[in-house]
Design a protein around this motif. Structure first.
Motif, PDB file in Angstrom:
ATOM      1  N   LYS A 154      18.652  -4.263  -8.824  1.00  0.00           N
ATOM      2  CA  LYS A 154      18.347  -2.839  -8.869  1.00  0.00           C
ATOM      3  C   LYS A 154      16.839  -2.603  -8.854  1.00  0.00           C
ATOM      4  CE  LYS A 154      20.581  -0.044 -11.581  1.00  0.00           C
ATOM      5  NZ  LYS A 154      21.283   0.559 -12.736  1.00  0.00           N
ATOM      6  N   THR A 155      16.111  -3.407  -9.621  1.00  0.00           N
ATOM      7  CA  THR A 155      14.653  -3.268  -9.675  1.00  0.00           C
ATOM      8  C   THR A 155      14.038  -3.582  -8.312  1.00  0.00           C
ATOM      9  OG1 THR A 155      14.688  -3.891 -12.007  1.00  0.00           O
ATOM     10  CG2 THR A 155      12.574  -4.023 -10.869  1.00  0.00           C
ATOM     11  N   ALA A 156      14.521  -4.643  -7.662  1.00  0.00           N
ATOM     12  CA  ALA A 156      14.009  -5.007  -6.347  1.00  0.00           C
ATOM     13  C   ALA A 156      14.305  -3.910  -5.331  1.00  0.00           C
ATOM     14  CB  ALA A 156      14.607  -6.331  -5.892  1.00  0.00           C
ATOM     15  N   ASN A 157      15.505  -3.353  -5.363  1.00  0.00           N
ATOM     16  CA  ASN A 157      15.862  -2.271  -4.442  1.00  0.00           C
ATOM     17  C   ASN A 157      15.003  -1.038  -4.686  1.00  0.00           C
ATOM     18  OD1 ASN A 157      17.827  -3.776  -3.182  1.00  0.00           O
ATOM     19  ND2 ASN A 157      19.486  -2.985  -4.444  1.00  0.00           N
ATOM     20  N   LYS A 158      14.735  -0.754  -5.947  1.00  0.00           N
ATOM     21  CA  LYS A 158      13.921   0.411  -6.294  1.00  0.00           C
ATOM     22  C   LYS A 158      12.501   0.260  -5.745  1.00  0.00           C
ATOM     23  CE  LYS A 158      12.827   3.207 -10.349  1.00  0.00           C
ATOM     24  NZ  LYS A 158      12.971   3.310 -11.805  1.00  0.00           N
ATOM     25  N   LEU A 159      11.929  -0.940  -5.892  1.00  0.00           N
ATOM     26  CA  LEU A 159      10.592  -1.182  -5.367  1.00  0.00           C
ATOM     27  C   LEU A 159      10.576  -1.087  -3.844  1.00  0.00           C
ATOM     28  CD1 LEU A 159       9.479  -4.151  -7.635  1.00  0.00           C
ATOM     29  CD2 LEU A 159       8.620  -1.811  -7.678  1.00  0.00           C
ATOM     30  N   GLU A 160      11.624  -1.593  -3.196  1.00  0.00           N
ATOM     31  CA  GLU A 160      11.698  -1.537  -1.734  1.00  0.00           C
ATOM     32  C   GLU A 160      11.793  -0.090  -1.249  1.00  0.00           C
ATOM     33  OE1 GLU A 160      14.648  -3.113   1.791  1.00  0.00           O
ATOM     34  OE2 GLU A 160      14.571  -4.208  -0.097  1.00  0.00           O
ATOM     35  N   ARG A 161      12.611   0.716  -1.912  1.00  0.00           N
ATOM     36  CA  ARG A 161      12.723   2.132  -1.541  1.00  0.00           C
ATOM     37  C   ARG A 161      11.393   2.847  -1.729  1.00  0.00           C
ATOM     38  NH1 ARG A 161      17.495   1.806  -4.554  1.00  0.00           N
ATOM     39  NH2 ARG A 161      16.506   2.946  -6.240  1.00  0.00           N
ATOM     40  N   ARG A 162      10.676   2.510  -2.783  1.00  0.00           N
ATOM     41  CA  ARG A 162       9.382   3.136  -3.036  1.00  0.00           C
ATOM     42  C   ARG A 162       8.388   2.791  -1.930  1.00  0.00           C
ATOM     43  NH1 ARG A 162       7.370   1.965  -8.800  1.00  0.00           N
ATOM     44  NH2 ARG A 162       9.207   3.196  -9.270  1.00  0.00           N
ATOM     45  N   LYS A 163       8.391   1.524  -1.479  1.00  0.00           N
ATOM     46  CA  LYS A 163       7.505   1.115  -0.385  1.00  0.00           C
ATOM     47  C   LYS A 163       7.871   1.827   0.906  1.00  0.00           C
ATOM     48  CE  LYS A 163       6.533  -3.510  -2.149  1.00  0.00           C
ATOM     49  NZ  LYS A 163       6.749  -4.944  -1.963  1.00  0.00           N
ATOM     50  N   GLU A 164       9.169   1.956   1.194  1.00  0.00           N
ATOM     51  CA  GLU A 164       9.610   2.653   2.405  1.00  0.00           C
ATOM     52  C   GLU A 164       9.213   4.118   2.351  1.00  0.00           C
ATOM     53  OE1 GLU A 164      13.804   1.991   2.681  1.00  0.00           O
ATOM     54  OE2 GLU A 164      13.563  -0.106   3.275  1.00  0.00           O
ATOM     55  N   LYS A 165       9.316   4.736   1.192  1.00  0.00           N
ATOM     56  CA  LYS A 165       8.952   6.138   1.056  1.00  0.00           C
ATOM     57  C   LYS A 165       7.459   6.321   1.305  1.00  0.00           C
ATOM     58  CE  LYS A 165       8.967  10.036  -2.098  1.00  0.00           C
ATOM     59  NZ  LYS A 165       9.110  10.479  -3.475  1.00  0.00           N
ATOM     60  N   ASP A 166       6.646   5.424   0.769  1.00  0.00           N
ATOM     61  CA  ASP A 166       5.208   5.509   0.983  1.00  0.00           C
ATOM     62  C   ASP A 166       4.868   5.343   2.465  1.00  0.00           C
ATOM     63  OD1 ASP A 166       4.811   5.901  -1.704  1.00  0.00           O
ATOM     64  OD2 ASP A 166       4.274   3.812  -2.128  1.00  0.00           O
ATOM     65  N   ALA A 167       5.606   4.495   3.169  1.00  0.00           N
ATOM     66  CA  ALA A 167       5.355   4.274   4.595  1.00  0.00           C
ATOM     67  C   ALA A 167       5.749   5.502   5.415  1.00  0.00           C
ATOM     68  CB  ALA A 167       6.124   3.056   5.078  1.00  0.00           C
ATOM     69  N   ARG A 168       6.762   6.251   4.978  1.00  0.00           N
ATOM     70  CA  ARG A 168       7.216   7.439   5.708  1.00  0.00           C
ATOM     71  C   ARG A 168       6.257   8.606   5.554  1.00  0.00           C
ATOM     72  NH1 ARG A 168      12.929   7.059   3.473  1.00  0.00           N
ATOM     73  NH2 ARG A 168      11.876   8.228   1.870  1.00  0.00           N
ATOM     74  N   ASP A 169       5.588   8.707   4.441  1.00  0.00           N
ATOM     75  CA  ASP A 169       4.692   9.834   4.191  1.00  0.00           C
ATOM     76  C   ASP A 169       3.517   9.760   5.159  1.00  0.00           C
ATOM     77  OD1 ASP A 169       6.318  10.719   2.182  1.00  0.00           O
ATOM     78  OD2 ASP A 169       5.134   9.837   0.569  1.00  0.00           O
ATOM     79  N   THR A 170       3.551  10.639   6.176  1.00  0.00           N
ATOM     80  CA  THR A 170       2.502  10.615   7.194  1.00  0.00           C
ATOM     81  C   THR A 170       1.644  11.873   7.161  1.00  0.00           C
ATOM     82  OG1 THR A 170       4.037  11.553   8.801  1.00  0.00           O
ATOM     83  CG2 THR A 170       3.845   9.152   8.734  1.00  0.00           C
ATOM     84  N   HIS A 171       1.943  12.812   6.272  1.00  0.00           N
ATOM     85  CA  HIS A 171       1.139  14.025   6.215  1.00  0.00           C
ATOM     86  C   HIS A 171      -0.190  13.760   5.508  1.00  0.00           C
ATOM     87  CE1 HIS A 171       3.411  14.077   2.450  1.00  0.00           C
ATOM     88  NE2 HIS A 171       2.396  14.731   1.941  1.00  0.00           N
TER      89      HIS A 171
END
Length: 60
Positions: free
Chosen positions: A22-39
């Motif tokens: 769960k912790t690993a998945n949470k960190l991965e989702r956080r990294k993906e979210k940061d990569a999506r933020d393009t504004h």
């Protein structure tokens, strides 16, 4: 009686492994979210790219 202790250890290991996943998945989702933020910083993403002024007429 010894079987109960073995079961308890097995359940505890499974619980710890699930928590690690769960912790690993949470960190991965956080990294993906940061990569999506393009504004740009300080720009509202809800209104990004909207041009003020008259809008084209709706197509019938």
């Amino acid at each position: 009686m010894q079987r109960q202790g073995a079961l308890k250890r097995q359940k505890e290991r499974a619980r710890q492994e699930k928590q690690r996943e769960k912790t690993a998945n949470k960190l991965e989702r956080r990294k993906e979210k940061d990569a999506r933020d393009t504004h740009a910083p300080g720009e509202d993403p809800d209104i990004a790219g909207i041009v003020p002024g008259p809008q084209p007429p709706p197509v019938d």
